[in-house]
Scaffold this active site. Structure first.
Site, mmCIF file in Angstrom:
data_model
loop_
_atom_site.group_PDB
_atom_site.id
_atom_site.type_symbol
_atom_site.label_atom_id
_atom_site.label_comp_id
_atom_site.label_asym_id
_atom_site.label_seq_id
_atom_site.Cartn_x
_atom_site.Cartn_y
_atom_site.Cartn_z
ATOM 1 C CE LYS A 126 -3.810 -0.708 2.369
ATOM 2 N NZ LYS A 126 -4.424 -1.000 3.676
ATOM 3 N NE ARG A 185 -5.863 -4.551 -3.407
ATOM 4 C CZ ARG A 185 -6.467 -4.749 -2.256
ATOM 5 N NH1 ARG A 185 -5.766 -4.864 -1.161
ATOM 6 N NH2 ARG A 185 -7.768 -4.846 -2.184
ATOM 7 N N GLY A 227 -8.547 -7.613 3.674
ATOM 8 C CA GLY A 227 -9.301 -7.637 4.910
ATOM 9 C C GLY A 227 -8.574 -8.130 6.149
ATOM 10 C CG MET A 263 -3.011 -6.417 8.061
ATOM 11 S SD MET A 263 -2.576 -7.267 9.569
ATOM 12 C CE MET A 263 -0.941 -7.752 9.143
ATOM 13 C CB SER A 291 13.150 -40.638 -12.443
ATOM 14 O OG SER A 291 11.949 -39.942 -12.189
ATOM 15 C CE1 TYR A 323 11.084 -37.026 -16.219
ATOM 16 C CE2 TYR A 323 13.187 -37.127 -17.359
ATOM 17 C CZ TYR A 323 12.217 -37.724 -16.575
ATOM 18 O OH TYR A 323 12.385 -39.010 -16.143
ATOM 19 C CB CYS A 383 8.355 -39.290 -11.626
ATOM 20 S SG CYS A 383 9.122 -40.543 -10.598
ATOM 21 N NE ARG A 413 -5.433 3.169 3.768
ATOM 22 C CZ ARG A 413 -5.458 3.364 2.458
ATOM 23 N NH1 ARG A 413 -4.821 4.404 1.932
ATOM 24 N NH2 ARG A 413 -6.101 2.537 1.670
ATOM 25 C CG HIS A 442 -13.687 -11.218 3.100
ATOM 26 N ND1 HIS A 442 -14.067 -12.513 3.355
ATOM 27 C CD2 HIS A 442 -12.399 -11.128 3.467
ATOM 28 C CE1 HIS A 442 -13.063 -13.163 3.889
ATOM 29 N NE2 HIS A 442 -12.030 -12.348 3.971
HETATM 30 P P1 ADP Z 1 -7.740 -2.504 3.526
HETATM 31 O O1 ADP Z 1 -6.316 -2.881 3.517
HETATM 32 O O2 ADP Z 1 -8.605 -3.406 4.344
HETATM 33 O O3 ADP Z 1 -8.271 -2.212 2.169
HETATM 34 P P2 ADP Z 1 -7.479 0.309 3.915
HETATM 35 O O4 ADP Z 1 -6.313 0.798 4.666
HETATM 36 O O5 ADP Z 1 -7.378 0.415 2.438
HETATM 37 O O6 ADP Z 1 -7.823 -1.147 4.372
HETATM 38 O O7 ADP Z 1 -8.690 1.159 4.460
HETATM 39 C C1 ADP Z 1 -9.996 0.746 4.631
HETATM 40 C C2 ADP Z 1 -10.944 1.702 3.938
HETATM 41 O O8 ADP Z 1 -10.769 3.034 4.425
HETATM 42 C C3 ADP Z 1 -10.724 1.762 2.454
HETATM 43 O O9 ADP Z 1 -11.949 1.787 1.817
HETATM 44 C C4 ADP Z 1 -9.994 3.044 2.262
HETATM 45 O O10 ADP Z 1 -10.256 3.570 1.001
HETATM 46 C C5 ADP Z 1 -10.531 3.935 3.377
HETATM 47 N N1 ADP Z 1 -9.531 4.901 3.769
HETATM 48 C C6 ADP Z 1 -8.296 4.650 4.216
HETATM 49 N N2 ADP Z 1 -7.606 5.774 4.429
HETATM 50 C C7 ADP Z 1 -8.424 6.790 4.100
HETATM 51 C C8 ADP Z 1 -8.274 8.210 4.091
HETATM 52 N N3 ADP Z 1 -7.127 8.796 4.437
HETATM 53 N N4 ADP Z 1 -9.323 8.933 3.699
HETATM 54 C C9 ADP Z 1 -10.474 8.343 3.348
HETATM 55 N N5 ADP Z 1 -10.688 7.033 3.330
HETATM 56 C C10 ADP Z 1 -9.665 6.243 3.711
HETATM 57 MG MG MG Z 2 -7.860 -0.969 0.933
#
Ligand code: ADP
Ligand code: MG
Ligand code: MG
Length: 920
Positions: free
Chosen positions: A26, A368, A104, A106, A810, A897, A877, A95, A486
């Site tokens: 990220k 990403r 999802g 973290m 083999s 192989y 194998c 984040r 998710h």
């Molecule tokens: P994940 O890794 O679970 O996607 P994120 O860190 O991307 O978690 O954040 C969760 C949500 O919060 C995402 O939808 C993201 O776009 C939103 N978000 C994160 N940081 C900001 C920010 N600075 N302003 C507005 N929305 C944010």
């Molecule tokens: Mg995200």
């Protein structure tokens, strides 16, 4: 002095996309977007090294605090706000972001920096008290859940914040969040704080600085949570990578009707079609889209219309309630698609993006490389090459080899599907066809699949706790959530069939049933999911082969009518241009050989002769041979087997048409061929004119305490050379016969379980002698190779001596794993799952080669063997021959192989190409 904090924003960044190890995915991509001039709210990334340091030392590295404060100042200047200010407070998100994306896994905290004083500043700045208090109560709840640990551990336990929320709503007689007044929200904040104090014995931290540090540490700690660990294990992510933390200025998608938030893919992640694909919500904040609590709207007009059609929503209603971003905010929409194009060109791949629109200004929050289905992966890779966006090499590296499996997976029988009752339609989130019995939670899914049942996991929505159950189920069905929920993300990654967001389902966990209008289905009932169309059917629909198989095996489809097949074939033909590792198949019947060839196998790497012993009534002759007490008696029985074996081999040679066929001499202990139940024992006795006691006595005398290390492999042929003689005769008679038909034959005879050079020499003498005899009698000669399996540590250790007499090796990595680890495959089930759960071993050594241990023997054996015989042909194998991770290793060792099951041949071809490309 180490640098722990990296800035991004406003067209500048300290980091770059290729710094994922340090900044996490990220953080690195936020930096890269900033450098590309894409609008990103400013912020900074705390490196993964700090996480690793923190895990080890339980404290922050010295100097971190000073560096962090400097960066905070810089961000404040850019945002024109001040952290903790009562006039104009800066709010941030904290984040997590590891090197590899973990959907999802973290938890992030939004709106950080609010307290009873700064909230007043936010009101002043936004002029919107309701928004300010709504943000505040969200923040307190999120902070309480994530940082203070109030989030319930089990899915079915209630979130204490939601309980308070519901209580308040009831008190006020409202059902929807939006009907809550400023006063309600303010009340909620104090309810929340009181509850935290009561439950945790400590107060919610009012000091923004304390909040910030608390959140940062919580992200570091979340690296260790069991869900994250489970995900890492499934995806081979090492535990010592650590996660980075991103602190970023908040932007608000929930400041009214000129605001929105959304997620999108630069191409359709389900089909791979070149079409911008995404969902958004007006007046909403971040997580709302992924959480699936509100039905999102489609970004493109075309997508929106298609969606409405699937949900039987009329055009005027669609326009009113579910209009696309393209219609609703055309300027921002075009800005977004421009960014999407920039990102694809820049990353040479499909991107998954998060964005927020605040008062008509578009902000990018994440990008990403997007997860995709196998079908989509192949389509995108091939089309991007055709578009000139990427090279063939890049295309090959883009497709996860295992994903090819999805193109081979069955589809529903069209006739049965026609007649089946359609229960509902959801989103086609994970293609393929799956039928199973309904279960409503992950533990049930795991338990029932362990018993050999097929289940469909049905959830209102899924969360990370469900991962193991999702992995166990045939398919996943959810009532809520979009293509980016998710369930959809995880299913695509696992290659599971998935129908998501099937809003017609009313799922009742307590009563364990689903209501769809007037129909009810219960736990244990069969349902069928078509993940390619999104349809859900009652009952069990049978399946039939995929497009690829219909072209390759059945001839029921012509290649020109099968675009999926065409792309599949094209990608694999590119793979063949780049790989140096050969790919063969393990097959012992002509039909399997045909499949192997159709999938592109260049030969047979393992033909297990004993599998043929069980066909028809051959087993009678085999048993007679085993029951015989004299060599003559055995020869008599073997003579009966000879014509069968000869025909078996001839049929295989015909199919293989000049490709190498490696035939292994009899390998399993004889005990395996004898009957173990009274009735069959009595029948056998009658057939052989013996008593049941005779048979039983023989069965008992052959029983071994540890058959895996018992009288098997070449040990059989050494004690009973007549077995080797018969098999050799069959091979050479068959070969000569097929050659007479004008077909080339290249037999390679393989002696199993050799540990001593003398063992090989003994068996080689028998084979050569018999081969000469047969060839002399027929008056013709054929070329053949005589080699051995290396499947005992001793064989690897003395490989230089064995190579003096053996013409090829083999590696039998199944046995080599058993004998090196001292772990029997059949008994590993009692403790290996525990080992995997507790990360004593990172992955199952019988699935993916133990490179550090067994791999060393493979390398040693290869080097020693080639030291003696420079042109020694070396292959593998075992089960590992079809495992991409292991294939990469085999390529690096320089094997000639790999040989794997026919259905894994395409995977092995691609994996071999990737190994070659990575090795460049
Ligand atoms: P994940 O890794 O679970 O996607 P994120 O860190 O991307 O978690 O954040 C969760 C949500 O919060 C995402 O939808 C993201 O776009 C939103 N978000 C994160 N940081 C900001 C920010 N600075 N302003 C507005 N929305 C944010
Ligand atoms: Mg995200
Ligand atoms: Mg073996």
């Amino acid at each position: 002095m180490a640098k722990y904090v990296y800035f991004f924003g406003d067209g500048q960044a300290d980091g770059r996309a290729d710094m994922k190890e340090l900044l996490g995915g990220k953080g690195a991509n936020l930096a890269e977007m900033a450098l590309l001039g894409i609008p990103v709210p400013p912020g900074f990334t705390i490196t993964t090294e700090v996480c690793t340091y923190f895990q080890r030392e339980h404290s922050d590295p010295p100097g971190l605090e000073r560096e962090l404060l400097e960066h905070l100042k810089r961000v404040e200047r850019l945002a024109g706000t001040e952290f903790g200010s009562v006039e104009n407070p800066l709010l941030v998100s904290v984040r997590s972001g590891a090197r590899a994306s973990m959907p999802g896994m973290m938890d992030s905290v939004l709106n950080l920096g609010l307290n009873d004083r700064t909230v007043e500043g936010l009101i002043k700045r936004s002029g919107d008290a309701r928004f300010a208090y709504d943000s505040y109560r969200r923040f307190v709840a999120m902070y309480g859940d994530v940082v203070m640990g109030l989030k319930p551990q089990s899915k079915d336990a209630e979130d204490p914040f939601e309980v308070l929320m519901d209580r308040r709503k009831k008190m006020r007689g409202v059902t929807d969040d939006v009907d809550m007044t400023v006063e309600d929200l303010r009340g909620l904040v104090s309810d929340f704080k009181a509850m935290i104090r009561e439950r945790m014995g400590q107060s919610f931290p009012e000091d923004p600085m304390e909040q910030l540090w608390g959140a940062i540490r919580a992200v570091f700690n979340s690296w260790r949570n069991p869900r994250a660990e489970a995900y890492r294990r499934l995806n081979r992510i090492p535990d010592d990578w650590g996660t980075a933390v991103n602190v970023q200025v908040m932007v608000f998608g929930n400041l009214g009707e000129r605001c929105a938030t959304g997620v999108a893919f630069t191409r359709d992640p389900a089909t791979g079609k070149k079409e911008f694909y995404g969902e958004f919500l007006v007046n909403a904040q971040g997580e709302d889209v992924v959480a699936g609590t509100r039905t999102p709207q489609q970004i493109t007009l075309a997508g929106s219309q298609r969606w409405a059609q699937n949900h039987s929503i009329a055009e005027d209603e669609r326009k009113k309630r579910f209009s696309s971003l393209e219609e609703f905010m055309p300027d921002e929409y075009h800005q977004l698609t421009d960014i999407a194009e920039t990102l694809e060109k820049h990353y040479h791949d499909m991107n998954d993006i998060e964005f927020t629109i605040q008062d008509g200004k578009l902000w990018m929050l994440q990008c990403r490389i997007g997860k995709r289905t196998g079908q989509a992966a192949v389509r995108m890779a091939v089309e991007m090459v055709e578009e000139g966006l990427i090279t063939k090499e890049q295309a090959l590296l883009q497709v996860e080899p295992d994903a090819l499996n999805q193109l081979l997976r069955p589809v529903f029988d069209p006739q049965e599907k026609e007649q089946a009752t359609r229960l509902a339609r959801g989103l086609n989130a994970g293609p393929g066809a799956a039928a199973g019995q309904i279960v409503f939670n992950a533990p049930d899914a795991q338990e029932r699949t362990a018993r050999g049942e097929r289940v469909i996991l049905v959830r209102i929505e899924t969360s990370p706790e469900d991962i193991k159950g999702m992995n166990a189920a045939e398919g996943i069905l959810t009532a809520r959530g979009g293509m980016t929920s998710h369930a959809a993300l995880v299913a695509r990654q696992m290659g599971k069939v998935c129908v998501a967001g099937c809003s017609a389902l009313e799922i009742d966990y307590a009563k364990r049933r689903i209501q769809v209008k007037d129909r009810t289905v219960k736990e244990g009932d069969w349902i069928s999911l078509d993940g390619t169309t999104g349809d859900v059917y009652e009952g069990q629909i049978s399946t039939r082969p995929s497009e690829v198989l219909q072209v390759l095996f059945d001839g029921t489809l012509k290649p020109e009518d099968a675009p999926v097949y065409q792309r599949f074939a094209k990608l694999l033909s590119w793979a063949d241009e780049f790989r140096s590792l050969g790919v063969r198949a393990n097959a012992d019947q002509p039909d399997q050989c045909e499949k192997a060839v159709a999938f592109g196998a260049e030969g047979i790497g393992l033909c297990r002769t004993e599998h043929m012993f069980f066909q028809g009534n051959r087993i009678d002759a085999v048993r007679e041979m085993i029951m015989a007490e004299t060599t003559d008696g055995r020869r008599k029985a073997l003579a009966k087997l000879l014509p069968y074996q000869r025909e078996d081999f001839a049929a295989i040679f015909r199919v293989m048409a000049g490709r190498s066929v490696t035939i292994r001499m009899l390998d399993p202990p004889l005990h395996e061929f004898l009957p173990h139940d009274n009735k069959t024992q009595a029948d056998l006795a009658k057939k052989l004119g013996k008593t049941t006691e005779d048979v039983r006595a023989r069965v008992n005398s052959l029983a071994e305490a540890n058959p895996m290390l018992g009288h098997r492999g070449c040990r059989l042929g050494i004690v009973f050379p007549e077995i080797t003689e018969m098999q050799t005769t069959a091979i050479f008679q068959a070969a000569l016969k097929v050659i007479d038909e004008g077909i080339l034959v290249h037999p390679e005879i393989m002696i199993p379980l050799v540990g001593f050079v003398r063992e090989f020499e003994e068996q080689a003498r028998v084979v050569r002698h018999v081969a000469d005899e047969v060839m002399q009698k027929e008056g013709r000669r054929i070329e053949y190779l005589l080699g051995t399996m290396i499947e005992l540590p001793r064989a690897a250790l003395i490989a230089n001596d064995i190579a003096r007499v053996a013409q090829f090796f083999s590696f039998g990595t199944n046995d080599l794993t058993q004998t090196t680890l001292g772990v029997s495959r059949d008994d590993a089930g009692t403790f290996l799952p525990f080992y995997l759960d507790n990360i004593i071993v990172a992955h199952n050594p019988f699935q993916s080669l133990d490179v550090d241990g067994v791999g060393k023997l493979v390398r040693l054996g290869t080097e020693k063997g080639r030291h003696t015989r420079r042109d020694l042909k070396v292959g593998i194998c075992g089960e590992h021959g079809g495992d991409p991770h292991s294939i990469d290793f085999f390529h690096r060792v320089g094997l000639d192989y790999v040989s794997c099951s026919p259905f894994r041949v395409p995977i092995a071809r691609l994996a071999a190409a990737q190994a070659a490309l990575r090795g460049r």
